[in-house]
Design an enzyme around this catalytic site. Structure first.
Site, PDB file in Angstrom:
ATOM      1  N   ALA A  68      59.022  64.196  66.865  1.00 22.48           N
ATOM      2  CA  ALA A  68      59.904  63.300  67.600  1.00 22.48           C
ATOM      3  C   ALA A  68      60.913  64.160  68.366  1.00 22.48           C
ATOM      4  O   ALA A  68      60.940  65.387  68.238  1.00 22.48           O
ATOM      5  CB  ALA A  68      60.610  62.349  66.638  1.00 22.48           C
ATOM      6  N   ASN A 104      64.238  66.078  69.619  1.00 16.98           N
ATOM      7  CA  ASN A 104      65.324  66.840  68.990  1.00 16.98           C
ATOM      8  C   ASN A 104      64.975  67.394  67.610  1.00 16.98           C
ATOM      9  O   ASN A 104      65.825  67.455  66.721  1.00 16.98           O
ATOM     10  CB  ASN A 104      66.593  65.978  68.895  1.00 16.98           C
ATOM     11  N   ALA A 105      63.712  67.809  67.475  1.00 18.77           N
ATOM     12  CA  ALA A 105      63.284  68.383  66.196  1.00 18.77           C
ATOM     13  C   ALA A 105      63.227  69.909  66.240  1.00 18.77           C
ATOM     14  O   ALA A 105      62.945  70.541  65.223  1.00 18.77           O
ATOM     15  CB  ALA A 105      61.914  67.834  65.804  1.00 18.77           C
ATOM     16  N   LYS A 138      61.444  71.757  68.879  1.00 20.85           N
ATOM     17  CA  LYS A 138      60.174  72.256  69.432  1.00 20.85           C
ATOM     18  C   LYS A 138      60.377  73.466  70.335  1.00 20.85           C
ATOM     19  O   LYS A 138      59.666  74.458  70.227  1.00 20.85           O
ATOM     20  CB  LYS A 138      59.470  71.145  70.209  1.00 20.85           C
ATOM     21  N   GLU A 183      56.914  71.038  76.496  1.00 16.42           N
ATOM     22  CA  GLU A 183      56.766  69.645  76.955  1.00 16.42           C
ATOM     23  C   GLU A 183      55.305  69.339  77.316  1.00 16.42           C
ATOM     24  O   GLU A 183      54.998  68.802  78.381  1.00 16.42           O
ATOM     25  CB  GLU A 183      57.686  69.378  78.157  1.00 16.42           C
ATOM     26  N   GLN A 199      53.323  67.147  76.471  1.00 15.74           N
ATOM     27  CA  GLN A 199      52.919  65.755  76.683  1.00 15.74           C
ATOM     28  C   GLN A 199      52.718  65.448  78.161  1.00 15.74           C
ATOM     29  O   GLN A 199      52.037  64.483  78.522  1.00 15.74           O
ATOM     30  CB  GLN A 199      53.942  64.786  76.086  1.00 15.74           C
TER      31      GLN A 199
END
Length: 207
Positions: free
Chosen positions: A18, A20-21, A23, A96, A98
Site C-alpha cells: 500500500a 507509504n510503506a 517502496k 512506481e 504500476q
C-alpha cells in the site's frame, strides 16, 4: 572429480505494498547494495510522476536519486539492450511500476529471459477505488517472485488499500485513476470500505 556448474537465471521481482510503506526506500537501498559491490544498475521511473522533479526517485526519509524516465510509448527492452551494448548492466530497478503498460511488462520479461538481467519492480497493486493498475496486474501474473512490503492501517491491522484524500483531508470516492500529487492514506480493506468505493456493482451492499 567432476565439478557441477550452477546456473542462476535472472528473475522479475515485484515488490508491492500500500502507499507509504517504504517502496522507494527499499529500491534505493537495493541500488546502493549493487553499486557498493561495483555492479552497474539502471533505475527507471515514470515520466508522469513529477512530484519531486522529472526523473527523480525520492523516499519519505529524504533519500533521492536521478533515474531514467519512461513513458508509455517507450520500449524498455530496446532501451536496456542499447545501454547493455556499451557496458554490462547487473540489475534493472523500476519505481512506481504500476504505471508500466502491459506491453512494457512483456518487454521487461524479455530483459530477464533474453538478456539475463534481473528486474526489480516496486509499486502498488490497486488504485483509490480498489481497481488493479494494468502494470501491477501483469506483474502479479508474470513475475517470478512476489514480495509484499507491509505497512499498518490506522486501525492497527495490515494496510492493503490506498484511499485518496482531497486538500482538506476528506475522502475522495470518484475520479480519474491516476492523480499524481494527491494525498493518499493506506488502509485495511475494512477501513477502506471496499463495497462503497468499488465501481463493481453489488446489489446486496446497495440495499
Amino acid at each position: 572429480k567432476q565439478i557441477k556448474r550452477q546456473f542462476y537465471m535472472a528473475k522479475i521481482y515485484f515488490y508491492y505494498s500500500a502507499m507509504n510503506a517504504g517502496k522507494s526506500t527499499t529500491l534505493l537501498q537495493s541500488a546502493h547494495n549493487y553499486e557498493e559491490r561495483a555492479m552497474r544498475v539502471l533505475v527507471f521511473t515514470p515520466k508522469l510522476d513529477n512530484r519531486d522533479g522529472v526523473g527523480m526517485v525520492s523516499s519519505r526519509i529524504g533519500l533521492t536519486r536521478q533515474a531514467t524516465v519512461f513513458s508509455k510509448e517507450d520500449d524498455l527492452y530496446d532501451q536496456v539492450q542499447s545501454v547493455q551494448s556499451s557496458d554490462k548492466i547487473h540489475c534493472i530497478l523500476i519505481d512506481e511500476a504500476q504505471f508500466l503498460t502491459p506491453l512494457q511488462v512483456l518487454q521487461i520479461s524479455r530483459v530477464t529471459d533474453r538478456l539475463d538481467i534481473p528486474v526489480l519492480c516496486y509499486g502498488i497493486r490497486t488504485d483509490f477505488q480498489g481497481e488493479p493498475f494494468e502494470g501491477s496486474k501483469y506483474l502479479l501474473a508474470w513475475a517470478d517472485e512476489l514480495i509484499e512490503i507491509k505497512t499498518i492501517c490506522r486501525s492497527g491491522k495490515k494496510a492493503t488499500m490506498n484511499a485518496r484524500l482531497d486538500s482538506e483531508g476528506n475522502r475522495v470516492w470518484a475520479g480519474d485513476q491516476i492523480d499524481i500529487g494527491t494525498h493518499y492514506v493506506a488502509l485495511s480493506r475494512k477501513e477502506f470500505c471496499l463495497d462503497r468505493v468499488s465501481p463493481i456493482s453489488d446489489v446486496a451492499s446497495e440495499e
